[in-house]
Each structure stands twice: as structure tokens, then as C-alpha cells.
Motif scaffolding. Structure first.
Motif, PDB file in Angstrom:
ATOM      1  N   ARG A  54      47.878  35.275  29.824  1.00 11.71           N
ATOM      2  CA  ARG A  54      48.602  36.412  30.397  1.00 11.71           C
ATOM      3  C   ARG A  54      48.555  37.621  29.456  1.00 11.71           C
ATOM      4  NH1 ARG A  54      53.365  34.195  30.844  1.00 11.71           N
ATOM      5  NH2 ARG A  54      54.187  35.208  29.001  1.00 11.71           N
ATOM      6  N   GLY A  57      45.378  39.357  29.552  1.00  9.56           N
ATOM      7  CA  GLY A  57      45.070  39.980  30.837  1.00  9.56           C
ATOM      8  C   GLY A  57      44.246  39.150  31.796  1.00  9.56           C
ATOM      9  N   ALA A  60      47.751  36.568  36.001  1.00 14.62           N
ATOM     10  CA  ALA A  60      48.986  37.265  36.364  1.00 14.62           C
ATOM     11  C   ALA A  60      50.012  36.211  36.744  1.00 14.62           C
ATOM     12  CB  ALA A  60      48.731  38.209  37.535  1.00 14.62           C
ATOM     13  N   GLU A  62      53.298  35.370  38.899  1.00 19.59           N
ATOM     14  CA  GLU A  62      54.037  35.811  40.077  1.00 19.59           C
ATOM     15  C   GLU A  62      55.199  34.859  40.309  1.00 19.59           C
ATOM     16  OE1 GLU A  62      50.985  35.563  43.009  1.00 19.59           O
ATOM     17  OE2 GLU A  62      50.036  37.427  42.366  1.00 19.59           O
ATOM     18  N   TYR A  74      50.761  31.124  38.710  1.00 19.70           N
ATOM     19  CA  TYR A  74      49.758  31.890  37.980  1.00 19.70           C
ATOM     20  C   TYR A  74      48.493  31.997  38.813  1.00 19.70           C
ATOM     21  CZ  TYR A  74      52.640  31.810  33.862  1.00 19.70           C
ATOM     22  OH  TYR A  74      53.666  32.015  32.986  1.00 19.70           O
ATOM     23  N   ARG A  75      47.879  33.163  38.757  1.00 16.46           N
ATOM     24  CA  ARG A  75      46.605  33.391  39.434  1.00 16.46           C
ATOM     25  C   ARG A  75      45.693  34.172  38.490  1.00 16.46           C
ATOM     26  NH1 ARG A  75      45.785  38.509  40.529  1.00 16.46           N
ATOM     27  NH2 ARG A  75      47.562  39.897  40.695  1.00 16.46           N
ATOM     28  N   ARG A  77      43.162  37.075  37.340  1.00 18.77           N
ATOM     29  CA  ARG A  77      42.930  38.495  37.593  1.00 18.77           C
ATOM     30  C   ARG A  77      41.416  38.709  37.594  1.00 18.77           C
ATOM     31  NH1 ARG A  77      44.167  41.941  33.930  1.00 18.77           N
ATOM     32  NH2 ARG A  77      44.421  43.608  35.425  1.00 18.77           N
ATOM     33  N   ARG A  78      40.919  39.454  38.535  1.00 13.78           N
ATOM     34  CA  ARG A  78      39.476  39.665  38.671  1.00 13.78           C
ATOM     35  C   ARG A  78      38.894  40.572  37.591  1.00 13.78           C
ATOM     36  NH1 ARG A  78      36.702  39.366  43.898  1.00 13.78           N
ATOM     37  NH2 ARG A  78      35.502  41.028  42.937  1.00 13.78           N
ATOM     38  N   GLU A  79      39.619  41.600  37.212  1.00 16.87           N
ATOM     39  CA  GLU A  79      39.073  42.658  36.373  1.00 16.87           C
ATOM     40  C   GLU A  79      38.429  42.164  35.075  1.00 16.87           C
ATOM     41  OE1 GLU A  79      42.230  42.600  37.513  1.00 16.87           O
ATOM     42  OE2 GLU A  79      42.146  44.087  39.121  1.00 16.87           O
TER      43      GLU A  79
END
Length: 115
Positions: A54, A57, A60, A62, A74-75, A77-79
Motif C-alpha cells: 500500500r 502504491g 489500494a 477499500e 485490498y485490490r 492498482r493498475r498504474e
């Protein structure tokens, strides 16, 4: 992608437990308890790994149920992964160019030695 962001992504992925957690999260978002059970680690251990992911980065956090703020999911993040892929594409292009140049050199050298 900035060098700092790339360094953070690679540092987070350097640990095999975190890479396995990322693999599980690629399938679907998960609760920390699910990850701990699947990875056969204790809740405090998965908590530390998720904190690193987290803070760097890659995931994320939720709240899975608006009525219960303790339920976290938790999922990925694509970036960060898009940026990592872009960097890897640049590295691959560099090596493809180097190998093509070497192949051309080897073929020229080989033709020059034939009678």
C-alpha cells in the motif's frame, strides 16, 4: 515513470511473499485474512506485507462494508504495473537492438571469412 516510483515498485516486489500476494490479487480483490490463509502466514505478517504494498502504491485498501469499517479489502492498482511494463518494454527494445546489431556483425564477419 520516475526513477523513484520504479524503485518503489521494484522494492515492493522484491519479497517473494509480496509477489505471491500480488498474484492472488490479480485474480480478484481479497480480504487480509484470505491472503494470510492462502499464503500460510499469520495475520500480523500479511498486515506488514500489505502495508508495504500500500505504501509503495501497488495496492489500494477499500472498506468492504460501509457499516463495518473494520472489514478491509485490498485490490491491485493498475498504474504502477502499467509504468513497470513501459520500463520493461524500453529495456527489451534496447536488448533487441543490441542483439540485432550483434547478429548483423556476426553475419558480416562470417561472410568475410568464407572462400
Amino acid at each position: 515513470m520516475s526513477a523513484g516510483a520504479l524503485d518503489r515498485t521494484l522494492a515492493a516486489l522484491a519479497d517473494p511473499t509480496r509477489r505471491r500476494a500480488v498474484d492472488l490479487l490479480r485474480q480478484r480483490p481479497r480480504r487480509p485474512g484470505e491472503l494470510a490463509e492462502a499464503l500460510r502466514v499469520s495475520p500480523p505478517v500479511i498486515s506488514r506485507h500489505l502495508r508495504v504494498l500500500r505504501n509503495h502504491g501497488l495496492v489500494a485498501e477499500e472498506h468492504g462494508d460501509p457499516r463495518d469499517s473494520r472489514l478491509r479489502v485490498y485490490r491491485l492498482r493498475r498504474e504502477p504495473f502499467i509504468n513497470l511494463r513501459a520500463w520493461l518494454d524500453q529495456v527489451e527494445a534496447f536488448w533487441a537492438g543490441q542483439l540485432s546489431a550483434f547478429k548483423a556483425h556476426a553475419e558480416r564477419t562470417r561472410r568475410g571469412k568464407r572462400p
